[in-house]
Design a protein around this motif. Structure first.
Motif, mmCIF file in Angstrom:
data_model
loop_
_atom_site.group_PDB
_atom_site.id
_atom_site.type_symbol
_atom_site.label_atom_id
_atom_site.label_comp_id
_atom_site.label_asym_id
_atom_site.label_seq_id
_atom_site.Cartn_x
_atom_site.Cartn_y
_atom_site.Cartn_z
ATOM 1 N N TYR A 49 0.858 -1.182 0.000
ATOM 2 C CA TYR A 49 0.000 0.000 0.000
ATOM 3 C C TYR A 49 0.893 1.230 0.000
ATOM 4 O O TYR A 49 1.772 1.384 0.861
ATOM 5 C CB TYR A 49 -0.921 0.022 1.219
ATOM 6 N N GLU A 89 -3.044 -2.092 -2.176
ATOM 7 C CA GLU A 89 -4.264 -2.390 -1.411
ATOM 8 C C GLU A 89 -4.856 -1.092 -0.858
ATOM 9 O O GLU A 89 -4.713 -0.771 0.320
ATOM 10 C CB GLU A 89 -3.950 -3.378 -0.286
ATOM 11 N N LYS A 97 -8.126 0.048 -0.837
ATOM 12 C CA LYS A 97 -9.540 0.197 -0.474
ATOM 13 C C LYS A 97 -9.763 0.432 1.017
ATOM 14 O O LYS A 97 -10.715 1.103 1.404
ATOM 15 C CB LYS A 97 -10.343 -1.023 -0.927
ATOM 16 N N TYR A 98 -8.882 -0.108 1.867
ATOM 17 C CA TYR A 98 -9.089 0.049 3.306
ATOM 18 C C TYR A 98 -8.714 1.447 3.786
ATOM 19 O O TYR A 98 -9.290 1.950 4.745
ATOM 20 C CB TYR A 98 -8.262 -0.991 4.073
ATOM 21 N N GLY A 99 -7.754 2.060 3.127
ATOM 22 C CA GLY A 99 -7.296 3.376 3.561
ATOM 23 C C GLY A 99 -7.957 4.535 2.851
ATOM 24 O O GLY A 99 -7.730 5.695 3.206
ATOM 25 N N SER A 103 -4.622 6.365 7.362
ATOM 26 C CA SER A 103 -4.982 5.551 6.205
ATOM 27 C C SER A 103 -4.150 4.272 6.165
ATOM 28 O O SER A 103 -4.671 3.176 5.890
ATOM 29 C CB SER A 103 -4.781 6.371 4.925
ATOM 30 N N SER A 157 -5.278 1.816 8.953
ATOM 31 C CA SER A 157 -6.510 1.118 8.588
ATOM 32 C C SER A 157 -6.210 -0.050 7.652
ATOM 33 O O SER A 157 -6.827 -1.116 7.743
ATOM 34 C CB SER A 157 -7.488 2.088 7.916
ATOM 35 N N THR A 158 -5.250 0.145 6.757
ATOM 36 C CA THR A 158 -4.875 -0.913 5.821
ATOM 37 C C THR A 158 -4.108 -2.024 6.530
ATOM 38 O O THR A 158 -4.349 -3.217 6.294
ATOM 39 C CB THR A 158 -4.026 -0.330 4.688
ATOM 40 N N ARG A 189 -4.388 -2.999 9.534
ATOM 41 C CA ARG A 189 -5.297 -3.781 10.373
ATOM 42 C C ARG A 189 -6.160 -4.739 9.568
ATOM 43 O O ARG A 189 -6.631 -5.750 10.099
ATOM 44 C CB ARG A 189 -6.202 -2.840 11.186
ATOM 45 N N SER A 190 -6.394 -4.435 8.294
ATOM 46 C CA SER A 190 -7.363 -5.198 7.508
ATOM 47 C C SER A 190 -6.741 -6.103 6.468
ATOM 48 O O SER A 190 -7.448 -6.915 5.869
ATOM 49 C CB SER A 190 -8.347 -4.240 6.820
ATOM 50 N N ASN A 191 -5.430 -5.975 6.213
ATOM 51 C CA ASN A 191 -4.817 -6.754 5.144
ATOM 52 C C ASN A 191 -3.425 -7.218 5.569
ATOM 53 O O ASN A 191 -2.533 -6.408 5.780
ATOM 54 C CB ASN A 191 -4.730 -5.916 3.861
#
Length: 247
Positions: free
Chosen positions: A3, A151, A153-155, A179, A182-183, A185-187
């Motif tokens: 990311y 990646e 979309k999460y951020g 941002s 957030s990424t 934590r999710s990926n």
């Protein structure tokens, strides 16, 4: 995966990238995806990469060693404008594809790469571009002052809601870090440490370069404060009153 995010603001440029590279859950490595091309006072250019590591490293090497063109050998140290710099990145991508594309297809490997290129050359404007696998590119604008690769979309939601061209420079740093968190934590394909570069408009040298790891106190505070702020927002937003509606 990776990311990378970049913000072009009225005060300058913020660029942030992770360092995780993986080829399966049991083969995870750390590689820097941020490349600096700087002559203080003359040019400060930053390139961030996402996608196939072998391809992106080949492109970055070509941009340092040079591509042969009509005017001789060009590198990111010699191009006269940031637009020409974006064109040069595109040409390097196409050259690597011409050299390696067929062999990659035979092995079932896609030509999966993208780049963020930002910076300023003396007497020219600070600019930010996203370059695609075909070598074509787009530029960030005052209406859309951030670009992402990998990646994203999460951020993206926090940036969509909070970033404007007039966001203060270090406010942009804070939003980029939120941002990224957030990424992270999710990926699982995005990981620490992360690399940060800040370039103030007109300065023509990086004001800040920093590698941020788990032990960085400010980033740890960002992670904890943002999580608590989201939990508090959830608590204070009223519950829906639809339960009394007739079926």
């Amino acid at each position: 995966m990776t990311y990378c995010v970049a913000l072009t603001l009225s005060e300058g440029l913020v660029m942030l990238s992770d360092t995780r590279t993986n080829a399966g859950v049991d083969h995870i490595s750390t590689f820097g995806k941020m490349h600096q091309f700087e002559v203080p006072g003359e040019r400060s250019i930053c390139l961030m990469t996402a996608g196939n590591l072998a391809i992106t490293q080949s492109v970055a090497t070509l941009l340092r060693e040079g591509l042969d063109g009509a005017g001789g050998t060009d590198t990111l140290y010699t191009v006269p404008t940031m637009f020409k710099a974006a064109q040069l990145v595109g040409a390097a991508v196409r050259q690597v594809y011409h050299t390696d594309g067929a062999a990659l297809r035979e092995q079932g490997v896609g030509f999966d790469v993208s780049f963020l290129l930002g910076g300023q050359i003396a007497t020219r404007n600070l600019r930010l571009f996203e370059i695609y696998a075909a070598g074509n590119f787009i530029e960030a604008t005052t209406d859309t002052p951030f670009l992402q690769i990998g990646e994203h979309k999460y951020g993206k939601p926090i940036l969509d809601r909070a970033v404007t061209f007039d966001t203060p420079l270090y406010g942009g740093v804070k939003l980029a870090l939120i941002s990224m968190d957030s990424t992270l934590r999710s990926n699982l394909t995005v990981g620490l440490p992360i690399d940060l570069m800040v370039l103030r408009r007109g300065a023509i040298h990086a004001e800040l370069r920093r590698r941020i790891g788990e032990d960085d106190p400010y980033f740890r505070m960002i992670r904890e404060s943002w999580s608590e702020a989201l939990r508090e927002a959830y608590r204070v937003i009223p519950l829906p009153d639809w339960r009394t509606d007739p079926v």
